[in-house]
Design an enzyme around this catalytic site. Structure first.
Site, short mmCIF file in Angstrom:
data_model
loop_
_atom_site.label_atom_id
_atom_site.label_comp_id
_atom_site.label_asym_id
_atom_site.label_seq_id
_atom_site.Cartn_x
_atom_site.Cartn_y
_atom_site.Cartn_z
N SER A 145 0.95 -1.55 0.19
CA SER A 145 0.33 0.11 -0.48
C SER A 145 0.87 1.78 0.09
O SER A 145 2.32 0.98 0.56
CB SER A 145 -0.74 -0.13 1.10
OG SER A 145 -1.10 1.19 0.80
N TYR A 158 -1.25 -1.71 10.45
CA TYR A 158 -1.31 -2.32 8.83
C TYR A 158 -0.07 -1.37 7.75
O TYR A 158 0.12 -1.80 7.68
CB TYR A 158 -2.44 -1.15 8.51
CG TYR A 158 -2.89 -0.97 7.07
CD1 TYR A 158 -3.59 -2.01 6.66
CD2 TYR A 158 -2.85 -0.39 6.22
CE1 TYR A 158 -4.12 -2.35 5.64
CE2 TYR A 158 -2.66 0.10 5.26
CZ TYR A 158 -3.34 -1.30 4.27
OH TYR A 158 -3.76 -1.37 3.14
N1 LIG Z 1 -8.93 -0.48 -1.10
C1 LIG Z 1 -7.89 0.04 -0.61
O1 LIG Z 1 -8.39 1.19 -0.52
C2 LIG Z 1 -6.32 -0.37 -0.80
C3 LIG Z 1 -5.45 0.27 -0.73
C4 LIG Z 1 -3.65 -0.48 -0.11
C5 LIG Z 1 -3.75 -1.09 -0.67
N2 LIG Z 1 -4.51 -2.13 -0.32
C6 LIG Z 1 -4.57 -3.59 -0.35
O2 LIG Z 1 -5.09 -4.47 -1.55
C7 LIG Z 1 -5.57 -5.46 -0.40
C8 LIG Z 1 -6.64 -6.70 -0.92
O3 LIG Z 1 -7.60 -5.69 -0.67
P1 LIG Z 1 -8.71 -5.05 -1.45
O4 LIG Z 1 -8.32 -3.28 -1.51
O5 LIG Z 1 -9.27 -5.23 -2.21
O6 LIG Z 1 -10.51 -5.42 0.12
P2 LIG Z 1 -11.25 -6.09 0.23
O7 LIG Z 1 -12.03 -5.79 -0.37
O8 LIG Z 1 -11.34 -5.61 1.60
O9 LIG Z 1 -11.08 -7.69 -0.03
C9 LIG Z 1 -10.25 -8.22 0.88
C10 LIG Z 1 -9.50 -9.25 0.50
O10 LIG Z 1 -8.84 -9.49 1.55
C11 LIG Z 1 -9.20 -11.28 2.39
N3 LIG Z 1 -9.25 -11.83 3.11
C12 LIG Z 1 -8.93 -10.70 3.98
N4 LIG Z 1 -8.58 -11.76 5.57
C13 LIG Z 1 -8.41 -12.79 5.13
C14 LIG Z 1 -7.82 -13.96 5.40
N5 LIG Z 1 -7.62 -14.34 6.98
N6 LIG Z 1 -7.59 -15.02 5.18
C15 LIG Z 1 -8.10 -15.10 2.99
N7 LIG Z 1 -8.36 -13.90 3.16
C16 LIG Z 1 -8.69 -13.31 3.36
C17 LIG Z 1 -10.49 -11.04 1.69
O11 LIG Z 1 -11.13 -12.06 1.22
P3 LIG Z 1 -12.39 -12.82 2.53
O12 LIG Z 1 -13.23 -13.05 2.02
O13 LIG Z 1 -11.90 -14.38 2.90
O14 LIG Z 1 -13.37 -12.50 3.32
C18 LIG Z 1 -11.17 -10.33 0.71
O15 LIG Z 1 -10.90 -11.50 -0.81
C19 LIG Z 1 -5.06 -5.88 0.81
O16 LIG Z 1 -3.58 -6.46 1.03
C20 LIG Z 1 -5.19 -3.95 1.10
O17 LIG Z 1 -4.19 -3.94 1.93
C21 LIG Z 1 -6.46 -1.97 -0.24
#
Ligand SMILES: NC(=O)c1ccc[n+]([C@@H]2O[C@H](COP(=O)([O-])OP(=O)(O)OC[C@H]3O[C@@H](n4cnc5c(N)ncnc54)[C@H](OP(=O)(O)O)[C@@H]3O)[C@@H](O)[C@H]2O)c1
Length: 267
Positions: A145, A158
């Site tokens: 991130s 985080y």
């Molecule tokens: N959105 C943003 O603003 C942003 C910015 C920078 C970085 N990121 C990074 O991008 C990545 C994806 O996030 P996102 O934005 O797509 O969020 P999201 O829509 O909330 O998706 C998160 C994903 O992670 C999975 N996950 C969470 N905990 C888990 C666990 N214990 N075991 C297996 N799977 C797990 C969730 O699966 P389940 O269905 O199992 O919950 C879901 O598929 C993350 O690493 C986040 O830190 C996001």
């Protein structure tokens, strides 16, 4: 395994049920990758797998796994080996945010984040990387991130885990470069997914959120020839520049003012 399966590249995407992980899945299926989707949410993965397999000539497998469990990386490795001998791309994307005063955050969630963002990713890389080095090809994307470039009060753990992923990816990218293997830390800014709802805060970004499709397109385009640390768009470039030129203590203080939960804001 159908006849053409061994010919197609194979990718694992963690956190593929929604958000950025689902977007990586769509983009890689369109590029002809067979996929192994990983998350805890079977119904969502079922729908995504059916949609992708209907649209592209690829096979889409699923592994239900809580990647915050101690044996998760090993289980993932075994599941992958049962499907295919060689892995071409590992996308370590699963993650979540945890917003609030550190002392108020539940111990169990703090531990879950460490296991998911640090332990399982380190162990997965250690398990899958030797095969890539041996074959002289492959890639690993660690979804970090832009937060990982800063120290962020009220998002402290985080940001620290994402900083760990940046440092790890940058160092390993150099170690494996001679072997034709590519490692990237993808550093999105605030992106339109369920992330903020799970983390417990609303991003206050006047410029709006980034689109998952844009984040994934930039990440995949940069994997082979781009830098090890990839930011997204001009906003990402400006924040990366700020992180290099402005003293870290100033940035942390400014972040504290911006992020402080409203309960203590007046105190
Ligand atoms: N959105 C943003 O603003 C942003 C910015 C920078 C970085 N990121 C990074 O991008 C990545 C994806 O996030 P996102 O934005 O797509 O969020 P999201 O829509 O909330 O998706 C998160 C994903 O992670 C999975 N996950 C969470 N905990 C888990 C666990 N214990 N075991 C297996 N799977 C797990 C969730 O699966 P389940 O269905 O199992 O919950 C879901 O598929 C993350 O690493 C986040 O830190 C996001």
């Amino acid at each position: 395994m159908d006849a053409s399966e061994g010919m197609r590249p194979f990718a694992i995407i963690t956190g593929a049920s929604r958000g950025l992980g689902a977007e990586y899945a769509r983009a890689l299926a369109a590029r002809g990758y067979d996929l192994l989707l990983v998350s805890r949410d079977k119904p969502r993965m079922d729908r995504l797998a059916a949609d992708l397999a209907g649209r592209y000539p690829v096979t889409v497998g699923m592994e239900m796994a809580d990647l915050a469990q101690p044996e998760a990386a090993h289980r993932l490795y075994v599941a992958a080996r049962q499907r295919r001998g060689a892995l071409d791309l590992l996308v370590n994307n699963a993650g979540f945010g945890l917003f609030g005063e550190f002392v108020d955050l539940p111990m169990a969630r703090l531990q879950e984040m460490l296991r998911l963002h640090v332990n399982t990713i380190v162990e997965s890389i250690r398990l899958f990387l030797p095969g890539m080095i041996e074959r002289r090809s492959g890639g690993i994307i660690n979804v970090s991130s832009i937060a990982g470039l800063f120290s962020i009060p009220y998002l402290a753990e985080y940001a620290a885990t994402k900083a760990f992923l940046i440092s790890l990816s940058e160092a390993l990218a150099e170690e494996v470069r001679p072997f034709g293997v590519h490692i990237q830390a993808c550093c999105p800014g605030s992106t339109e997914t369920d992330f903020h709802a799970t983390a417990g805060f609303r991003p206050r970004n006047p410029l709006g959120l980034q689109a998952p499709a844009m984040v994934v397109a930039v990440s995949l385009a940069a994997l082979e020839r781009g830098p090890a640390v990839v930011t997204i768009g001009w906003r990402g470039r400006i924040l990366a520049l700020l992180s290099r030129v402005v003293p870290r203590a100033w940035l942390a203080r400014a972040a504290a003012r911006r992020m402080r939960p409203s309960r203590r804001a007046a105190g």
